[in-house]
Design an enzyme around this catalytic site. Sequence first.
Site, PDB file in Angstrom:
ATOM      1  N   SER A 144       0.143  -1.827   7.711  1.00 36.44           N
ATOM      2  CA  SER A 144       0.798  -1.346   6.611  1.00 36.44           C
ATOM      3  C   SER A 144       0.975  -3.046   5.287  1.00 36.44           C
ATOM      4  CB  SER A 144       1.479  -0.562   6.124  1.00 36.44           C
ATOM      5  OG  SER A 144       2.023   0.234   4.750  1.00 36.44           O
ATOM      6  N   TYR A 169      10.034   3.132   6.294  1.00 37.75           N
ATOM      7  CA  TYR A 169       8.471   2.698   6.521  1.00 37.75           C
ATOM      8  C   TYR A 169       7.837   1.495   6.827  1.00 37.75           C
ATOM      9  CZ  TYR A 169       3.473   3.650   5.356  1.00 37.75           C
ATOM     10  OH  TYR A 169       1.881   3.765   5.926  1.00 37.75           O
TER      11      TYR A 169
END
Length: 355
Positions: A144, A169
């Site tokens: 990501s 995350y």
Amino acid sequence: MEKITLDHKVIFVTGAAGFIGSNLVKRLMHDLQGATIVGIDNMNAYYDVSLKEYRLKELEQLAALSTTGNKWVFVKGDIADKPCIDSLFEQYQFSVVVNLAAQAGVRYSIENPDAYIMSNMIGFYHILEACRHHPVEHLVYASSSSVYGGNKKVPFSTDDRVDNPVSLYAATKKSNELFAHCYSKLYNIPTTGLRFFTVYGPAGRPDMAYFGFTNKLLKGQTIQIYNYGNCRRDFTYVDDIVEGIVRVMAGAPERKAGDDGLPIPPYAVYNIGGGQPENLLDFVQILQEELLRAGVLPQDYDFEAHKQLVPMQPGDVPTTYADATALERDFGFTPKITLREGLRKFAQWYKQYYG
């Protein structure tokens, strides 16, 4: 780079009912000949499950109409369930694995860390272990753009240091890259990580800004624009992401031995992003225009009355901006779909899906 032909291969896609996963399967079903595509998804209720069911139904219809001899198999299961993953690898002996299953969302990771550790770390570890015991030609996995944290230097390059995550995350995604490197080195497994930049499009994730804003505006609620609109995001349309994944799947890092006779890790990481960061206020402006154009909202809708500029959220970053030159260099591809084009497709889909 080792070229892999994907025709007649057995391919495993995790998170197959997800936004990117379902679009990837669609593309593979369309492009390949005689392939078996096995998808897994736990169908969790992080967002509206009926959207996941809608995507799966599309895939079933596509498989039923396939004239290219491709097979589609869907398994409802969880990558955090080791026996489930082991038995699938045992049964199918996958050639190429694309791990897109993950607990998504930066803000949710602040309240619900457990889901992230189970899916993004334990789940990914199970995939790596399965690839070790049932050797694969290539493991491609989703990282990501959030791994760049609050990096000040833009655009973000895969050569930059990424050891200051600002959300759990992001930390789990960085850990995926570290795990993959270790498995590439120890067991000579070709792995490629893809750092996705703000993916959007039809049937996307309702927790993403463009989708959430649309839902709120339709209900007459106020949308909140963070950092007083001074955020910039490198929005990437889902078809561009899928194009990048498919090209990368077919080009695995080469297995080579170093001077010491041990494997040089067949490991790579790429950014996939538009390379055109858009200001949040411009993004909202385009979204408004496309919602009017598609007839999702009435022509006389008062947008100004439904907009509120608010401070930055914890875990968020002011700018994401991809340097995707490595992807262009190695795979001859740069995302091309403009924000207006992409949001137009989203607005048309929204109108048709929600009527």
